[in-house]
Design an enzyme around this catalytic site. Sequence first.
Site, PDB file in Angstrom:
ATOM      1  N   ASP A  24       0.887  -1.171   0.000  1.00  0.00           N
ATOM      2  CA  ASP A  24       0.000   0.000   0.000  1.00  0.00           C
ATOM      3  C   ASP A  24       0.921   1.217   0.000  1.00  0.00           C
ATOM      4  O   ASP A  24       1.437   1.607   1.051  1.00  0.00           O
ATOM      5  CB  ASP A  24      -0.887  -0.013   1.242  1.00  0.00           C
ATOM      6  CG  ASP A  24      -1.875   1.134   1.237  1.00  0.00           C
ATOM      7  OD1 ASP A  24      -2.290   1.562   0.150  1.00  0.00           O
ATOM      8  OD2 ASP A  24      -2.230   1.620   2.334  1.00  0.00           O
ATOM      9  N   GLU A  66      -0.983  -1.246  -4.965  1.00  0.00           N
ATOM     10  CA  GLU A  66      -2.230  -0.526  -5.229  1.00  0.00           C
ATOM     11  C   GLU A  66      -2.045   0.403  -6.421  1.00  0.00           C
ATOM     12  O   GLU A  66      -1.053   1.131  -6.522  1.00  0.00           O
ATOM     13  CB  GLU A  66      -2.661   0.288  -4.006  1.00  0.00           C
ATOM     14  CG  GLU A  66      -4.017   0.925  -4.214  1.00  0.00           C
ATOM     15  CD  GLU A  66      -4.524   1.654  -2.982  1.00  0.00           C
ATOM     16  OE1 GLU A  66      -4.710   1.002  -1.949  1.00  0.00           O
ATOM     17  OE2 GLU A  66      -4.712   2.879  -3.074  1.00  0.00           O
ATOM     18  N   ASP A  94      -2.698   1.134   6.872  1.00  0.00           N
ATOM     19  CA  ASP A  94      -1.872   0.872   5.689  1.00  0.00           C
ATOM     20  C   ASP A  94      -1.364  -0.568   5.689  1.00  0.00           C
ATOM     21  O   ASP A  94      -1.212  -1.179   4.633  1.00  0.00           O
ATOM     22  CB  ASP A  94      -0.674   1.831   5.646  1.00  0.00           C
ATOM     23  CG  ASP A  94      -1.086   3.247   5.959  1.00  0.00           C
ATOM     24  OD1 ASP A  94      -1.204   4.042   5.032  1.00  0.00           O
ATOM     25  OD2 ASP A  94      -1.316   3.551   7.158  1.00  0.00           O
TER      26      ASP A  94
END
Lengths: 174, 174
Positions: free
Chosen positions: A8, A69, A142
Amino acid sequence: MLRVLGVDPGLTRCGLGAVEGRPGTPLSLVAVGVVRTPADDDIGARLVAVETGIERWLDDVRPDAVAVERVFAQHNVRTVMGTAQAAAVAILCAARRGLPVALHTPSEVKAAITGSGTADKKQVGLMVTRLLRLDAMPKPADAADALALAICHLWRGAAQNRLADALARAKGKP
Amino acid sequence: MLRVLGVDPGLTRCGLGAVEGRPGTPLSLVAVGVVRTPADDDIGARLVAVETGIERWLDDVRPDAVAVERVFAQHNVRTVMGTAQAAAVAILCAARRGLPVALHTPSEVKAAITGSGTADKKQVGLMVTRLLRLDAMPKPADAADALALAICHLWRGAAQNRLADALARAKGKP
């Protein structure tokens, strides 16, 4: 067994989570954490620190694939550039090692984990906790998001492979 | 003498231009060119190719500083992510070597080179050609823009140093 490292991306906090599994068996947590860089460091020092951190994770975790991501320009304009640049470093580190890199959008991840592309962070965190049979929700968010990315990648990959197998079988029929 | 490598970041074409000079003397061209990556390669392969290309330029040119165009999320949404990611690789490569990295906005560069922050690409190219006493405008535009970045950095750095010197002198006065 496939081991996937989810990333992330972020400069202030870059979430990292590794999950191992194969279709039809329970998933297991390999490692989870964050790489942080000080907000008052210059961008060069921060990107080098993110690179060093991700390299260490790749050395330790030895994943078969990396899921990052996908960052969109439309999102929060204030932070999106740092996010895109941290993502670039993660993609670069993985590709340099010849690891397959996949990008998944936040809604793909939410849909894979919770069944809804618009689920909130808490719901994603709860499902990650349940799927990996953890005692508590991984923190910060996260870190949980990185695990969700890894799970999404394991499942989407498996689904795509099943589809490819089914198509191959169908083609092979007389 | 200061040698500056300017980087106009991009995945399809990453402009690179190195300029040498010091305040009050004519500038000279060291090298100019582009690193290209195929649009149909995946993002990982493209970022690795950009890294390899920039590393080669840093080895060959041995700059004292690197100037990279500052990318804004507001710009062309379709290409801004690739631009931001190529910029991240350039910043990372320079910072890893301990080189100072400066980011300049397109309007800072235009204003430094032409006197107008809203000058068009042709005007910037013409001024780069004139300032470096070249026979023809460097092509493609990304290469000329990289040289403009390097010149902007040399001049802004010099102006900032003169300002700092003047302030230091003023403070030193009784």
